[in-house]
Scaffold this motif. Structure first.
Motif, short mmCIF file in Angstrom:
data_model
loop_
_atom_site.label_atom_id
_atom_site.label_comp_id
_atom_site.label_asym_id
_atom_site.label_seq_id
_atom_site.Cartn_x
_atom_site.Cartn_y
_atom_site.Cartn_z
N LEU A 32 0.82 -1.29 0.05
CA LEU A 32 -0.08 -0.05 -0.02
C LEU A 32 0.87 1.29 -0.03
CD1 LEU A 32 -2.97 -1.01 2.29
CD2 LEU A 32 -2.96 -0.90 0.15
N GLY A 33 2.12 1.03 0.30
CA GLY A 33 3.01 2.31 0.15
C GLY A 33 2.79 2.90 1.74
N VAL A 34 2.79 2.23 2.82
CA VAL A 34 2.33 2.95 4.07
C VAL A 34 3.53 2.31 5.10
CG1 VAL A 34 0.74 2.98 6.04
CG2 VAL A 34 -0.20 3.17 3.64
N THR A 38 2.66 2.63 11.05
CA THR A 38 1.51 3.37 10.60
C THR A 38 0.20 2.43 10.61
OG1 THR A 38 2.79 5.02 9.75
CG2 THR A 38 0.29 5.12 9.27
N LEU A 39 0.44 1.22 9.73
CA LEU A 39 -0.89 0.45 9.55
C LEU A 39 -1.17 -0.40 10.95
CD1 LEU A 39 -2.84 -0.91 7.67
CD2 LEU A 39 -0.96 -2.64 6.88
N ARG A 40 -0.10 -0.78 11.65
CA ARG A 40 -0.40 -1.32 13.06
C ARG A 40 -1.11 -0.62 13.81
NH1 ARG A 40 3.03 -5.83 12.92
NH2 ARG A 40 4.80 -5.61 11.77
N ARG A 41 -0.70 0.86 13.86
CA ARG A 41 -1.50 1.87 14.55
C ARG A 41 -2.85 2.02 14.26
NH1 ARG A 41 1.98 6.15 14.40
NH2 ARG A 41 0.99 6.88 12.72
N TRP A 42 -3.29 1.79 12.76
CA TRP A 42 -4.61 2.07 12.46
C TRP A 42 -5.27 0.87 12.78
CZ3 TRP A 42 -3.28 3.38 6.58
CH2 TRP A 42 -2.80 4.88 6.81
N ILE A 43 -4.75 -0.44 12.80
CA ILE A 43 -5.62 -1.52 13.17
C ILE A 43 -5.56 -1.47 14.71
CG2 ILE A 43 -5.20 -4.23 13.54
CD1 ILE A 43 -3.55 -4.06 10.90
N LYS A 44 -4.84 -1.32 15.49
CA LYS A 44 -5.03 -0.93 16.87
C LYS A 44 -6.19 0.08 17.18
CE LYS A 44 -2.61 -0.38 21.44
NZ LYS A 44 -1.58 -0.87 22.12
N THR A 45 -6.07 1.11 16.77
CA THR A 45 -7.16 2.31 16.73
C THR A 45 -8.52 1.68 16.45
OG1 THR A 45 -5.43 3.94 16.44
CG2 THR A 45 -7.89 4.50 16.14
N ALA A 46 -8.52 0.81 15.20
CA ALA A 46 -9.68 0.40 14.96
C ALA A 46 -10.23 -0.63 15.83
CB ALA A 46 -9.65 -0.30 13.41
N GLU A 47 -9.35 -1.48 16.29
CA GLU A 47 -9.67 -2.47 17.58
C GLU A 47 -10.41 -1.95 18.63
OE1 GLU A 47 -6.53 -4.78 18.14
OE2 GLU A 47 -6.71 -6.03 16.10
N ASN A 48 -9.67 -0.77 19.26
CA ASN A 48 -9.97 -0.05 20.22
C ASN A 48 -11.46 0.54 19.86
OD1 ASN A 48 -8.09 -0.52 21.91
ND2 ASN A 48 -6.72 1.11 21.29
N ASP A 49 -11.75 1.33 19.03
CA ASP A 49 -12.96 1.86 18.32
C ASP A 49 -14.01 1.00 18.47
OD1 ASP A 49 -11.63 4.40 18.23
OD2 ASP A 49 -11.54 4.28 16.15
N GLU A 50 -13.76 -0.25 17.97
CA GLU A 50 -15.05 -1.43 18.22
C GLU A 50 -15.43 -1.68 19.25
OE1 GLU A 50 -13.05 -4.41 15.77
OE2 GLU A 50 -13.78 -3.01 13.70
N ARG A 51 -14.44 -1.60 20.69
CA ARG A 51 -15.01 -1.91 21.96
C ARG A 51 -15.93 -1.12 22.39
NH1 ARG A 51 -9.44 -1.30 24.18
NH2 ARG A 51 -10.58 -0.59 25.81
N PRO A 52 -17.00 -1.48 22.83
CA PRO A 52 -18.04 -0.47 23.42
C PRO A 52 -17.63 0.51 24.56
CG PRO A 52 -18.71 -2.87 24.17
CD PRO A 52 -17.28 -2.71 23.28
N GLU A 53 -16.74 -0.28 25.62
CA GLU A 53 -16.10 0.70 26.60
C GLU A 53 -15.02 1.66 26.24
OE1 GLU A 53 -13.64 -2.98 26.48
OE2 GLU A 53 -15.85 -2.86 26.34
N ALA A 54 -14.69 1.90 24.85
CA ALA A 54 -13.69 2.62 24.46
C ALA A 54 -14.18 3.90 24.64
CB ALA A 54 -13.19 2.26 22.95
#
Length: 94
Positions: A32-34, A38-54
């Motif tokens: 992807l040219g990233v 950065t991609l790992r951080r995006w994945i972690k952020t997405a996982e945290n956002d999916e948690r209801p208690e986030a």
């Protein structure tokens, strides 16, 4: 090196690709040219956002930070008033 802004749609697609494929994150990031971190951080952020208690956690963390700032300001004001009272008490000779 410059700072690059990626759209939310690009980030979401990159995270979905990383999750759905069984390939390593570093290889997907290279394709992807990233940067792979950065991609790992995006994945972690997405996982945290999916948690209801986030949301509750982030709100609580923001409130704690604001309260800590207020405590620092109040302690500073208290110290100033103590020094002023001490100075004025030494100035009066009754």
């Amino acid at each position: 090196m410059g700072t690059y802004k990626y759209s939310a749609e690009f980030r979401a697609d990159a995270v979905a690709l990383a999750r759905s494929s069984g390939r390593p994150v570093s290889r997907i990031a290279a394709e992807l040219g990233v940067n792979h971190e950065t991609l790992r951080r995006w994945i972690k952020t997405a996982e945290n956002d999916e948690r209801p208690e986030a949301l509750a956690e982030s709100t609580r963390d923001a409130e704690i930070a604001a309260l800590r700032k207020q405590v620092r300001e109040l302690e500073m004001e208290r110290d100033i008033l103590r020094r002023a009272a001490k100075y004025l008490a030494g100035e009066t000779n009754w």
